[in-house]
Design a protein around this motif. Structure first.
Motif, PDB file in Angstrom:
ATOM      1  N   TRP A 253       0.844  -1.193   0.000  1.00 50.79           N
ATOM      2  CA  TRP A 253       0.000   0.000   0.000  1.00 50.79           C
ATOM      3  C   TRP A 253       0.882   1.246   0.000  1.00 50.79           C
ATOM      4  O   TRP A 253       1.893   1.309   0.708  1.00 50.79           O
ATOM      5  N   ASP A 257      -2.674   5.380  -0.205  1.00 50.12           N
ATOM      6  CA  ASP A 257      -3.643   4.295   0.007  1.00 50.12           C
ATOM      7  C   ASP A 257      -4.051   4.225   1.483  1.00 50.12           C
ATOM      8  O   ASP A 257      -5.238   4.072   1.806  1.00 50.12           O
ATOM      9  N   TYR A 261      -7.705   4.959   3.047  1.00 48.49           N
ATOM     10  CA  TYR A 261      -8.364   3.888   3.802  1.00 48.49           C
ATOM     11  C   TYR A 261      -8.882   4.414   5.138  1.00 48.49           C
ATOM     12  O   TYR A 261     -10.016   4.131   5.533  1.00 48.49           O
ATOM     13  N   PHE A 266     -12.101   2.202   2.505  1.00 50.21           N
ATOM     14  CA  PHE A 266     -11.898   1.344   1.338  1.00 50.21           C
ATOM     15  C   PHE A 266     -10.418   1.038   1.142  1.00 50.21           C
ATOM     16  O   PHE A 266      -9.572   1.930   1.226  1.00 50.21           O
ATOM     17  N   THR A 267     -10.116  -0.229   0.867  1.00 46.56           N
ATOM     18  CA  THR A 267      -8.753  -0.657   0.577  1.00 46.56           C
ATOM     19  C   THR A 267      -8.394  -0.275  -0.856  1.00 46.56           C
ATOM     20  O   THR A 267      -9.270   0.132  -1.637  1.00 46.56           O
ATOM     21  N   GLU A 269      -7.961  -2.175  -3.176  1.00 43.58           N
ATOM     22  CA  GLU A 269      -8.725  -3.071  -4.061  1.00 43.58           C
ATOM     23  C   GLU A 269     -10.229  -2.780  -3.988  1.00 43.58           C
ATOM     24  O   GLU A 269     -11.047  -3.513  -4.537  1.00 43.58           O
ATOM     25  N   TYR A 270     -10.600  -1.723  -3.250  1.00 45.56           N
ATOM     26  CA  TYR A 270     -11.982  -1.290  -3.049  1.00 45.56           C
ATOM     27  C   TYR A 270     -12.825  -2.283  -2.265  1.00 45.56           C
ATOM     28  O   TYR A 270     -14.042  -2.334  -2.396  1.00 45.56           O
ATOM     29  N   ASP A 271     -12.146  -3.092  -1.442  1.00 48.17           N
ATOM     30  CA  ASP A 271     -12.875  -3.847  -0.429  1.00 48.17           C
ATOM     31  C   ASP A 271     -13.209  -2.882   0.700  1.00 48.17           C
ATOM     32  O   ASP A 271     -12.449  -1.952   0.988  1.00 48.17           O
ATOM     33  N   SER A 272     -14.330  -3.122   1.358  1.00 47.99           N
ATOM     34  CA  SER A 272     -14.711  -2.233   2.452  1.00 47.99           C
ATOM     35  C   SER A 272     -14.213  -2.785   3.775  1.00 47.99           C
ATOM     36  O   SER A 272     -14.037  -3.996   3.946  1.00 47.99           O
ATOM     37  N   ILE A 273     -13.987  -1.891   4.686  1.00 47.69           N
ATOM     38  CA  ILE A 273     -13.474  -2.229   6.000  1.00 47.69           C
ATOM     39  C   ILE A 273     -14.488  -3.060   6.770  1.00 47.69           C
ATOM     40  O   ILE A 273     -15.696  -2.977   6.524  1.00 47.69           O
ATOM     41  N   GLY A 274     -14.023  -3.885   7.701  1.00 51.24           N
ATOM     42  CA  GLY A 274     -14.934  -4.717   8.480  1.00 51.24           C
ATOM     43  C   GLY A 274     -14.440  -4.939   9.888  1.00 51.24           C
ATOM     44  O   GLY A 274     -13.333  -4.540  10.253  1.00 51.24           O
TER      45      GLY A 274
END
Length: 310
Positions: A253, A257, A261, A266-267, A269-274
């Protein structure tokens, strides 16, 4: 034989006395306490979000203004037992409304209550110990503006020997250190030193990132040689990731990035945080952009931890 027994008893008494003295709760020096001043509530609000106070002390599903109602009650299940986040609202009976600034600062930096008890390090005072007097004063001023919430959140649920608070005084002598964890990098000048210093302060101090992202030893102290190298989740389920600049992992990253985030969740790779990181990210999104950039600069310039399996 009788003389030997007497000697053993005397040694045991001396050892107990030394242990009692060494386990005593500590407080800041009179000189530092005298230098404290209640500060600016507006600046204190930023410290509040950086420190993640609402994440533990507000109701678990709180949103909006309810995040400022710090009645506690969150149950933190750990291998040592269940820690219950206390009421830290402005209530004088159930919260901290009756605390002086010195009381507040001693709790934050020494893990010592106004009545002289050791706090458990589920309250991350080992990180807050690195906070400046100015930030402590600003945070105190902001906390005084928050709603009064009545009700005791309840006691911790701990078995022997973890229910003996006095022993935490010895633990603090081993693991409570206000000095920075990571030394200032010596490089080619490519690192913005002021930005990196600010990032170190936020990550190692109020942000207390190492409390979750760094593994602990059998005594519950942080393994500083593996700083931010990932750790088992305190609940025993899953693993908190390595956030050091390891190639092919978090190290891929960019600083931009990381800052994005923390702002958006958003990462790259556009995955969302959890998971638990959701609350952390929401807190960080309230900080000035420069603070998120500073955190990113710090994380990009610390030593990678490559020995920890993820």
């Amino acid at each position: 034989m009788k003389k030997a027994l007497i000697v053993l008893v005397l040694l045991a008494v001396v050892a107990a006395g030394v242990g009692w003295v060494l386990s005593a709760p500590t407080r800041m020096s009179e000189q530092r306490a005298a230098s404290l001043q209640s500060g600016d509530p507006a600046k204190g609000e930023l410290v509040f979000w950086a420190g993640g106070c609402a994440s533990c002390h507000a109701a678990p599903d709180a949103k909006g203004e309810d995040l400022l109602k710090l009645g506690g009650g969150l149950r933190l299940e750990t291998p040592f037992g269940v820690f219950v986040a206390p009421n830290i609202s402005s209530s004088e009976t159930d919260g901290i409304g009756g605390w002086s600034l010195t009381d507040f600062a001693n709790a934050m930096t020494h893990g010592t209550s106004p009545d002289g008890r050791n706090y458990y390090p589920a309250f991350p005072y080992t990180s807050y110990a690195r906070m400046t007097g100015t930030d402590l004063g600003d945070l105190y001023a902001f906390m005084k503006t928050l709603p009064n919430v009545e009700g005791d959140a309840g006691p911790h649920e701990l078995g022997f020997p973890f229910n003996i608070r006095r022993g935490l005084g010895l633990w603090k002598r081993l693991f409570l250190d206000p000095e920075p964890v990571i030394a200032t990098p010596v490089g080619d000048g490519s690192v913005d030193q002021a930005l990196w210093d600010r990032g170190r302060y936020l990550v190692e101090g109020p942000g207390h990132c190492g409390e979750c992202h760094t593994p602990r030893d059998v005594a519950g102290g942080l393994k500083l040689a593996e700083w931010l190298g990932g750790a088992p989740a305190p609940t025993g389920e899953g693993r908190i990731p390595d956030i050091t600049p390891v190639e092919g992992k978090f190290g891929s990253w960019s600083a931009a990035d990381i800052a994005y985030y923390l702002e958006s969740g958003f990462t790259p790779e556009y995955d969302s945080i959890g998971g638990e990181m959701v609350k952390v990210q929401e807190n960080m999104a309230r900080l000035p952009a420069g603070d998120r950039e500073a955190i990113a600069a710090y994380l990009k310039a610390i030593p990678p931890v490559i020995e920890v399996a993820n």
